[in-house]
Design a protein around this motif. Structure first.
Motif, PDB file in Angstrom:
ATOM      1  N   ALA A  17       4.734  -2.074  -9.054  1.00  0.00           N
ATOM      2  CA  ALA A  17       5.205  -1.084  -8.075  1.00  0.00           C
ATOM      3  C   ALA A  17       6.463  -0.385  -8.587  1.00  0.00           C
ATOM      4  N   THR A  18       7.317  -1.135  -9.254  1.00  0.00           N
ATOM      5  CA  THR A  18       8.532  -0.544  -9.832  1.00  0.00           C
ATOM      6  C   THR A  18       8.172   0.540 -10.842  1.00  0.00           C
ATOM      7  N   HIS A  37       8.388  12.156  -2.267  1.00  0.00           N
ATOM      8  CA  HIS A  37       7.648  12.020  -1.009  1.00  0.00           C
ATOM      9  C   HIS A  37       6.585  10.923  -1.037  1.00  0.00           C
ATOM     10  N   THR A  38       5.982  10.655  -2.194  1.00  0.00           N
ATOM     11  CA  THR A  38       4.907   9.666  -2.245  1.00  0.00           C
ATOM     12  C   THR A  38       5.477   8.250  -2.064  1.00  0.00           C
ATOM     13  N   LYS A  39       4.866   7.484  -1.156  1.00  0.00           N
ATOM     14  CA  LYS A  39       5.305   6.114  -0.901  1.00  0.00           C
ATOM     15  C   LYS A  39       4.541   5.156  -1.810  1.00  0.00           C
ATOM     16  N   VAL A  40       5.195   4.078  -2.170  1.00  0.00           N
ATOM     17  CA  VAL A  40       4.549   3.029  -2.948  1.00  0.00           C
ATOM     18  C   VAL A  40       4.545   1.758  -2.107  1.00  0.00           C
ATOM     19  N   VAL A  41       3.383   1.143  -1.969  1.00  0.00           N
ATOM     20  CA  VAL A  41       3.302  -0.075  -1.151  1.00  0.00           C
ATOM     21  C   VAL A  41       2.547  -1.165  -1.898  1.00  0.00           C
ATOM     22  N   VAL A  42       3.144  -2.344  -1.922  1.00  0.00           N
ATOM     23  CA  VAL A  42       2.444  -3.526  -2.423  1.00  0.00           C
ATOM     24  C   VAL A  42       1.805  -4.217  -1.242  1.00  0.00           C
ATOM     25  N   MET A  43       0.561  -4.627  -1.390  1.00  0.00           N
ATOM     26  CA  MET A  43      -0.056  -5.530  -0.414  1.00  0.00           C
ATOM     27  C   MET A  43      -0.546  -6.740  -1.195  1.00  0.00           C
ATOM     28  N   ASN A  47      16.913  -3.345  -5.927  1.00  0.00           N
ATOM     29  CA  ASN A  47      16.654  -2.488  -4.760  1.00  0.00           C
ATOM     30  C   ASN A  47      15.719  -1.327  -5.101  1.00  0.00           C
ATOM     31  N   GLU A  48      14.584  -1.677  -5.712  1.00  0.00           N
ATOM     32  CA  GLU A  48      13.604  -0.663  -6.084  1.00  0.00           C
ATOM     33  C   GLU A  48      13.031   0.001  -4.829  1.00  0.00           C
ATOM     34  N   ASP A  49      12.576   1.226  -4.998  1.00  0.00           N
ATOM     35  CA  ASP A  49      12.174   2.032  -3.844  1.00  0.00           C
ATOM     36  C   ASP A  49      10.674   1.879  -3.545  1.00  0.00           C
ATOM     37  N   PHE A  50      10.321   0.761  -2.916  1.00  0.00           N
ATOM     38  CA  PHE A  50       8.937   0.602  -2.441  1.00  0.00           C
ATOM     39  C   PHE A  50       8.893  -0.392  -1.293  1.00  0.00           C
ATOM     40  N   ILE A  51       7.751  -0.412  -0.634  1.00  0.00           N
ATOM     41  CA  ILE A  51       7.532  -1.338   0.479  1.00  0.00           C
ATOM     42  C   ILE A  51       6.656  -2.481  -0.015  1.00  0.00           C
ATOM     43  N   LYS A  63       8.878   2.197  10.570  1.00  0.00           N
ATOM     44  CA  LYS A  63      10.332   2.150  10.349  1.00  0.00           C
ATOM     45  C   LYS A  63      10.637   2.032   8.853  1.00  0.00           C
ATOM     46  N   ALA A  64       9.916   1.133   8.183  1.00  0.00           N
ATOM     47  CA  ALA A  64      10.116   0.944   6.746  1.00  0.00           C
ATOM     48  C   ALA A  64       9.809   2.235   5.986  1.00  0.00           C
ATOM     49  N   LYS A  65       8.789   2.953   6.451  1.00  0.00           N
ATOM     50  CA  LYS A  65       8.378   4.197   5.779  1.00  0.00           C
ATOM     51  C   LYS A  65       9.518   5.203   5.712  1.00  0.00           C
ATOM     52  N   GLU A  66      10.363   5.205   6.723  1.00  0.00           N
ATOM     53  CA  GLU A  66      11.457   6.183   6.772  1.00  0.00           C
ATOM     54  C   GLU A  66      12.689   5.731   5.996  1.00  0.00           C
ATOM     55  N   MET A  67      12.658   4.491   5.468  1.00  0.00           N
ATOM     56  CA  MET A  67      13.828   3.973   4.755  1.00  0.00           C
ATOM     57  C   MET A  67      13.624   4.104   3.247  1.00  0.00           C
ATOM     58  N   LYS A  68      14.702   3.865   2.493  1.00  0.00           N
ATOM     59  CA  LYS A  68      14.649   3.855   1.024  1.00  0.00           C
ATOM     60  C   LYS A  68      14.996   2.459   0.526  1.00  0.00           C
ATOM     61  N   GLY A  69      14.682   2.191  -0.714  1.00  0.00           N
ATOM     62  CA  GLY A  69      15.003   0.898  -1.300  1.00  0.00           C
ATOM     63  C   GLY A  69      13.899  -0.109  -1.029  1.00  0.00           C
ATOM     64  N   LEU A  70      14.178  -1.352  -1.329  1.00  0.00           N
ATOM     65  CA  LEU A  70      13.126  -2.356  -1.165  1.00  0.00           C
ATOM     66  C   LEU A  70      13.035  -2.811   0.285  1.00  0.00           C
ATOM     67  N   ARG A  71      11.850  -2.648   0.849  1.00  0.00           N
ATOM     68  CA  ARG A  71      11.568  -3.058   2.215  1.00  0.00           C
ATOM     69  C   ARG A  71      10.491  -4.121   2.170  1.00  0.00           C
ATOM     70  N   PHE A  72      10.743  -5.230   2.836  1.00  0.00           N
ATOM     71  CA  PHE A  72       9.833  -6.377   2.742  1.00  0.00           C
ATOM     72  C   PHE A  72       9.328  -6.750   4.132  1.00  0.00           C
ATOM     73  N   ILE A  73       8.008  -6.746   4.298  1.00  0.00           N
ATOM     74  CA  ILE A  73       7.423  -7.124   5.585  1.00  0.00           C
ATOM     75  C   ILE A  73       6.489  -8.314   5.369  1.00  0.00           C
ATOM     76  N   LEU A  74       6.802  -9.397   6.059  1.00  0.00           N
ATOM     77  CA  LEU A  74       6.002 -10.610   5.950  1.00  0.00           C
ATOM     78  C   LEU A  74       5.076 -10.683   7.159  1.00  0.00           C
ATOM     79  N   VAL A  75       3.766 -10.566   6.894  1.00  0.00           N
ATOM     80  CA  VAL A  75       2.789 -10.505   7.983  1.00  0.00           C
ATOM     81  C   VAL A  75       1.959 -11.790   8.011  1.00  0.00           C
ATOM     82  N   LEU A  76       2.110 -12.575   9.061  1.00  0.00           N
ATOM     83  CA  LEU A  76       1.268 -13.765   9.209  1.00  0.00           C
ATOM     84  C   LEU A  76      -0.141 -13.302   9.577  1.00  0.00           C
ATOM     85  N   ALA A  77      -1.104 -13.641   8.713  1.00  0.00           N
ATOM     86  CA  ALA A  77      -2.483 -13.180   8.899  1.00  0.00           C
ATOM     87  C   ALA A  77      -3.410 -14.391   8.889  1.00  0.00           C
TER      88      ALA A  77
END
Lengths: 288, 385
Positions: A75-76, A89-95, A116-120, A189-203
């Motif tokens: 992603a980096t 403008h293009t977002k980068v997301v790791v899943m 603090n890389e710029d991705f989610i 919310k994360a989409k509107e921010m910059k830098g590394l955003r981390f979301i932990l989703v219990l699935a």
């Protein structure tokens, strides 16, 4: 919390997830919230299966499938190349799954967080290597059965959310599929921010956890209501906000829906209740 | 003397950094390792001084550096990284991944011994052990050649869409100061077109990479990769010829030195070629008909060129500063395979020479030549100093 989910159709039906899969639900809210101007990074996992075999894809966006330990580094590379091209403008997301995040992918994730890389980064946490037949990961909870911990795991689940908070990145959030509006709001919310955003989703994993086909959302909600998996957000490593937490529901209600806990003795159930209580207290101590 | 260049005194690694600057690499993921570090330090200096606009990513490992190289390249920018020894070993998985993704990354590897035990010495085993990863491989003998080859490597890699690694050896080349011609930017701009791949990770295009494929698709993908690798021979020859037109310098994919009427040809790669050239001159002066074959392009292996040079030569002495336990020297093995079936092919001595960075002087090399000329080769490798 009254959040109105706004979806752009990026994730399509006809994907290869099991019927009732929580992870597919999570992917829907993640990519449909981010929209089509997004590049995805996916390591080996159920997510890779769900995103589709070549030349098919379940997502209307480019997806790069990387190696199990490399998601954050991959992603980096994309984020830096977009920056070099002047694309802001293009977002980068790791899943990625928990094995690819808590275990083998943790080194590159920690490093990307430090820079603090710029991705989610979205970790779809089903508490084990479910795609390879349910082996334990460092996310597997205490006493849970997996194929590699047949007598129950002897050590607790790694607290990855707090480890990411300790990196003091702009945004860390926990979420789960039983609260889709909360999950979608956090992604937005994360989409509107910059830098590394981390979301932990219990699935919850139907097969790996031993759940009925329709039990995913219910187990997900019980994880929150029992205080086992509270939903909260942390900004810049300091500002904690609790979204949904323990309602005092006994942990046994959460455990009893899952075959991975059916070997537990009464004493072990009480032990897990005590652990949940302690973790819930610790979190409350951090809320301002 | 070319008017469109400037002559500076630099070590081999800094010469590489000048090549990268001239190539205008846009993303450079890095991880430090001796003896590569001066390359990325110099690039960092160029960036700090505003002489180079580049995204430097300080990764936590070579594995991550290479992972980022691949995606940056697939996003459509020119990418560079450098490593050595253990770093290259750690990258191994991603080297295959890079060629599979057809990402035209250029990487510089400073050849250094692999542990254990630890050592810092010139030895080509690190990169030769990566010969099957689908990367183009070049071996250089001095800083000038390394600078020039980095630029040639970009031209070839981006044309055939395969990654390329360029090598020179630890300290003997990496840290040795030499006069180097640095071409002007306009010369390089004329030589290297802007990197603008039609396939890339771009939401406007919507193409993905890496998803699971079936057997048939995998088969076709590997076959295409092989065809691209084969085509790199001609593209590399063209890239070298074009560089000669612009700068007056060229190296060939192999170099044939004083092979006319040779009774024995020394075959080697990298810095040992310089020593061998001097040895050939000395022995020719003494009346011994000896020549040199320097293999510069090792992947794809220059099969036709090697067979052309060595056809009719009675004897070859291969000097390998590398070692694969169980088979011997890499070049020795590959040359024997390349020469098999050649009607007037030579017999081949395989000497393990300078493994671990031990010094090989022209005097010692001349003694080996005399010995090789007087004896029949062993079937396997022979340990020399």
């Amino acid at each position: 919390m009254g959040y109105q989910i706004k979806e752009e159709k990026v994730f399509n039906s006809g994907h290869a997830a099991c019927p009732g899969c929580s992870e597919a639900l999570a992917i829907r809210y993640v990519v449909n919230t981010l929209g089509p101007d997004t590049i995805g990074v996916v390591p080996p996992s159920c997510i890779a299966i769900i995103s589709g075999p070549q030349p098919l894809s379940s997502m209307r966006m480019p997806v790069y499938q990387t190696t199990l330990e490399s998601s954050a580094a991959s992603a980096t590379g994309i984020a830096r190349a977009l920056k070099a091209k002047g694309n802001d403008h293009t977002k980068v997301v790791v899943m990625a799954g928990d094995g690819g995040t808590y275990d083998i992918g943790f080194q590159s994730l920690s490093s990307a967080a430090e820079r603090n890389e710029d991705f989610i980064y979205v970790c779809l946490d089903n508490e084990g290597y479910m795609n390879t037949g349910a082996q334990k990961s460092s996310s597997t909870p205490h006493l849970a059965y997996t194929a590699s911990t047949p007598a129950g795991k002897l050590t607790p689940k790694k607290n990855l959310a707090e480890i990411m908070v300790a990196h003091r990145i702009p945004y860390v959030a926990t979420a789960t599929t039983g609260y889709p509006d909360d999950l979608a709001r956090k992604v937005a919310k994360a989409k509107e921010m910059k830098g590394l955003r981390f979301i932990l989703v219990l699935a919850p994993c139907l097969d790996g956890w031993g759940l009925a086909d329709n039990a995913g959302p219910k187990v997900s909600r019980l994880a929150v209501e029992t205080g086992v998996f509270p939903l909260y957000e942390v900004e810049n490593g300091e500002r904690y906000t609790l979204n949904y937490g323990s309602k005092g529901t006994p942990v046994v209600q959460y455990l009893s829906l899952q075959k991975r806990y059916r070997h537990l003795s009464q004493a072990q159930v009480e032990e897990l209740q005590a652990e949940a209580n302690l973790n819930w207290q610790r979190l409350q101590g951090k809320l301002s | 003397m070319n008017e469109r260049s400037s002559r500076i005194l630099v070590n081999g690694n800094h010469a590489v950094a000048y090549g990268v600057k001239l190539a205008q690499a846009q993303v450079v993921p890095v991880y430090p390792i001796t003896p590569q570090t001066p390359i990325v330090e110099k690039i960092s200096e160029f960036q700090a001084a505003g002489e180079m606009v580049v995204e430097l990513m300080t990764a936590e490992s070579e594995h991550s550096a290479m992972s980022a190289c691949i995606t940056a390249s697939l996003t459509g920018v020119r990418v560079f990284t450098a490593t050595a020894s253990q770093g290259l070993m750690l990258m191994h998985e991603m080297l295959h991944y890079a060629s599979g993704a057809r990402a035209p990354i250029v990487m510089f590897n400073v050849n250094r011994t692999i542990g254990s035990p630890w050592g810092f010495w010139p030895d080509q085993t690190d990169s030769l052990a990566q010969r099957d990863t689908g990367w183009i491989q070049y071996y250089c003998e001095n800083g000038q050649e390394s600078l020039d080859t980095v630029l040639q490597a970009y031209r070839v890699a981006e044309k055939v869409l395969l990654p390329a690694m360029v090598m020179h050896e630890a300290f003997y080349v990496s840290h040795a100061l030499e006069g180097v011609e640095v071409p002007d930017q306009e010369v390089v701009d004329q030589y290297l077109p802007v990197f603008d791949p039609p396939h890339r990770l771009d939401p406007d295009i919507g193409e993905s990479w890496g998803n699971t494929v079936g057997q048939e698709m995998f088969y076709r993908h590997r076959r295409d990769l092989g065809l691209a690798m084969e085509s790199a021979i001609e593209v590399a020859e063209e890239a070298d010829a074009e560089w000669r037109k612009l700068t007056g310098r060229s190296y060939g994919i192999v170099e044939q030195y004083r092979c006319e009427g040779a009774e024995l040809v020394i075959a080697t790669m990298g810095s040992m070629a310089g020593t061998a050239r001097e040895t050939v001159d000395n022995l020719r002066d003494a009346g011994l008909p000896v020549g040199l074959l320097k293999v510069k392009l090792f992947r794809p292996f220059p099969l036709a060129a090697v067979r052309r040079v060595l056809n009719g030569v009675p004897k070859v002495m291969v000097l390998d500063r590398n070692f694969a336990p169980g088979t011997g020297g890499f070049l020795h093995q590959e040359l024997k395979a390349a020469l098999y079936g050649l009607e007037q092919g030579p017999v081949v001595h395989g000497y393990l020479a300078g493994v671990g960075g031990t010094n090989v002087s022209p005097t010692v090399m001349a003694d080996w030549v005399r010995e090789a000329m007087a004896t029949q080769p062993a079937a396997g490798p022979v340990w020399k100093g």
